[in-house]
Design an enzyme around this catalytic site. Structure first.
Site, mmCIF file in Angstrom:
data_model
loop_
_atom_site.group_PDB
_atom_site.id
_atom_site.type_symbol
_atom_site.label_atom_id
_atom_site.label_comp_id
_atom_site.label_asym_id
_atom_site.label_seq_id
_atom_site.Cartn_x
_atom_site.Cartn_y
_atom_site.Cartn_z
ATOM 1 N N CYS A 113 15.666 -29.395 23.737
ATOM 2 C CA CYS A 113 16.447 -28.732 24.778
ATOM 3 C C CYS A 113 17.419 -27.693 24.234
ATOM 4 C CB CYS A 113 17.203 -29.765 25.598
ATOM 5 S SG CYS A 113 16.139 -31.054 26.280
ATOM 6 N N HIS A 238 22.356 -26.443 29.014
ATOM 7 C CA HIS A 238 21.044 -27.024 29.270
ATOM 8 C C HIS A 238 21.102 -27.813 30.566
ATOM 9 C CE1 HIS A 238 17.579 -29.530 29.214
ATOM 10 N NE2 HIS A 238 18.225 -30.601 28.818
ATOM 11 N N ASN A 268 14.716 -30.648 34.958
ATOM 12 C CA ASN A 268 15.008 -30.501 33.536
ATOM 13 C C ASN A 268 13.789 -29.910 32.847
ATOM 14 O OD1 ASN A 268 15.269 -30.922 30.739
ATOM 15 N ND2 ASN A 268 16.400 -32.840 30.989
#
Length: 312
Positions: A113, A238, A268
């Site tokens: 990420c 993120h 996500n």
């Protein structure tokens, strides 16, 4: 020109939208439960033809167009991904070939990420050093390939998408110093075990506590860039979940900054989440070209990386 900057941005979102109610048909959950714990309302899931490489190439072509460049001007392609369709070859060379960047070098960064921020820093340093004039950074993820759709703790989070940016020379430095680090003592917190278990596994509460502990690191990013938090026009962490995003933004005291909340609609998307979130802020007009924006990626490894950039 002695500096480096973002010259253009492009993103790709899969067509298929999956709602919380659709997931609730398979696992014991509800729209209210998912929203209250993650902030996510919908996520994008790729179809068979929307591969990691295909999505990355689509985002890359949009970034090139935004920068007013063609593929043959690119010296290097960096793929930021943890979901490459194969361990070897990587996504970077395949994306470079697909878009026609025939003379470019190409490789992948797997910072999970945090991958986009790591790749942006690497690209900017290469431009400053003269190793390359134009570097294409492509963050592309197809997390649905690694999702256990019977695991309520992860299937509500994960999604697919891609984002890309062209890094090139600038009269003044528009990409600030990177602040990065890791806690490699905790690899079990976020993992794809392999050896017969290729599904994404995560200890959610441990991730939340670790992410919140990074607030002083986010402040350090501003300090190294010489930008006070209240001078930021935007913050793009993120997009892990909305609770973490808002806690990080509140913790650094960036009272005037627009905060990316792309996770609400996109889920996500690991390395792709920062360019997707940045693009949404630009598209809605709450930030503009040249505005200072803080980027901060964090995730598996455990790793983190961030910098302040001027919007492309």
């Amino acid at each position: 020109m002695s500096g480096a900057g973002m010259l253009g941005l492009g993103v790709y979102r899969p067509a298929r939208v999956v709602t919380n109610d659709e997931i609730a048909q398979r696992v014991d959950t509800s729209d209210e439960w998912v929203r209250s714990r993650t902030g996510i309302a919908t996520r994008r899931i790729a179809d068979e033809e929307e591969t990691t490489v295909a999505m990355g190439a689509a985002a890359a072509e949009k970034a090139l167009a935004a920068a007013g460049l063609t593929a043959d001007t690119i010296d290097l392609v960096i793929g930021a991904t943890c979901t490459s369709p194969s361990q070897i070859p990587g996504a970077g060379p395949q994306i470079a070939h697909r878009i026609g960047a025939g003379r470019a070098g190409a490789f992948d960064i797997n910072g999970a990420c945090a991958g986009f921020s790591y790749a942006v820093s690497t690209a900017a340093d290469m431009v400053r050093a003269g190793s390359a004039r134009h570097v294409l950074v492509v963050a592309t993820e197809r997390l649905s390939d690694y999702t256990d759709w019977d695991d309520r703790g992860t299937c509500i989070l994960l999604a697919d998408g891609a984002g890309a940016t062209v890094i090139g020379p600038a009269e003044t430095d528009e990409i600030g110093p990177a602040v990065w680090g890791h806690d490699g003592s905790r690899p079990e917190v976020i993992r794809v075990p392999g050896y017969g278990d290729n599904m994404f596994r995560m200890e959610g509460q441990a991730v939340f506590r670790w992410a919140i502990s990074l607030v002083p690191t986010v402040r350090q990013i501003c300090e190294r860039a010489g930008v006070a938090p209240d001078e930021l026009a935007g913050i793009v962490p993120h997009q892990a979940n909305l609770r973490i995003v808002e806690a990080l933004a509140t913790g650094i005291g960036a009272t005037n900054a627009a905060v990316a909340r792309d996770v609400v609609d996109s889920g996500n998307t690991s390395a792709a989440s920062i360019p997707l979130g940045l693009a949404r802020l630009l598209d809605t007009g709450v930030i503009r070209r040249g505005d200072p924006v803080l980027l901060f990626g964090f995730g598996a490894g455990l790793t983190y990386c961030g910098q302040v950039v001027r919007c492309p």
